[in-house]
Motif scaffolding. Sequence first.
Motif, PDB file in Angstrom:
ATOM      1  N   GLN A  44      -3.364 -50.421-127.698  1.00  0.00           N
ATOM      2  CA  GLN A  44      -4.446 -51.151-127.025  1.00  0.00           C
ATOM      3  C   GLN A  44      -5.034 -52.207-127.955  1.00  0.00           C
ATOM      4  N   ILE A  49      -4.456 -54.666-124.445  1.00  0.00           N
ATOM      5  CA  ILE A  49      -4.185 -54.198-123.092  1.00  0.00           C
ATOM      6  C   ILE A  49      -5.096 -53.015-122.762  1.00  0.00           C
ATOM      7  N   ASP A  52      -4.700 -47.643-119.596  1.00  0.00           N
ATOM      8  CA  ASP A  52      -3.667 -47.164-118.678  1.00  0.00           C
ATOM      9  C   ASP A  52      -2.328 -47.853-118.908  1.00  0.00           C
ATOM     10  N   GLU A  53      -2.356 -49.122-119.282  1.00  0.00           N
ATOM     11  CA  GLU A  53      -1.113 -49.839-119.602  1.00  0.00           C
ATOM     12  C   GLU A  53      -0.498 -49.295-120.888  1.00  0.00           C
ATOM     13  N   GLU A  55      -0.929 -46.286-122.066  1.00  0.00           N
ATOM     14  CA  GLU A  55      -0.432 -44.947-121.711  1.00  0.00           C
ATOM     15  C   GLU A  55       0.932 -45.053-121.039  1.00  0.00           C
ATOM     16  N   GLU A  56       1.082 -46.010-120.148  1.00  0.00           N
ATOM     17  CA  GLU A  56       2.356 -46.203-119.444  1.00  0.00           C
ATOM     18  C   GLU A  56       3.463 -46.576-120.429  1.00  0.00           C
ATOM     19  N   GLN A  57       3.155 -47.445-121.382  1.00  0.00           N
ATOM     20  CA  GLN A  57       4.151 -47.809-122.389  1.00  0.00           C
ATOM     21  C   GLN A  57       4.584 -46.591-123.207  1.00  0.00           C
TER      22      GLN A  57
END
Length: 67
Positions: A44, A49, A52-53, A55-57
């Motif tokens: 982050q 970012i 949640d982005e 975490e997705e990565q």
Amino acid sequence: MNSDIIQGKWKQIKGQAKQKWAELTDDELDQIDGKRDELVGKIQEHYGIAKDEAEEQVNQFESSCHC
């Protein structure tokens, strides 16, 4: 791959993390030491970012990790 496995094998997969997130320094990767929350936070911070982005990565990294 579950996050406990990543933490246990961090020294072996740290290079893969460095390739995926090149802005993370070796010192930061050493400090993260496989801790998922710290990895998400550093992603982050470096890439600007949302959580949640990030975490997705990390989810994608966990599922595609060759270890």
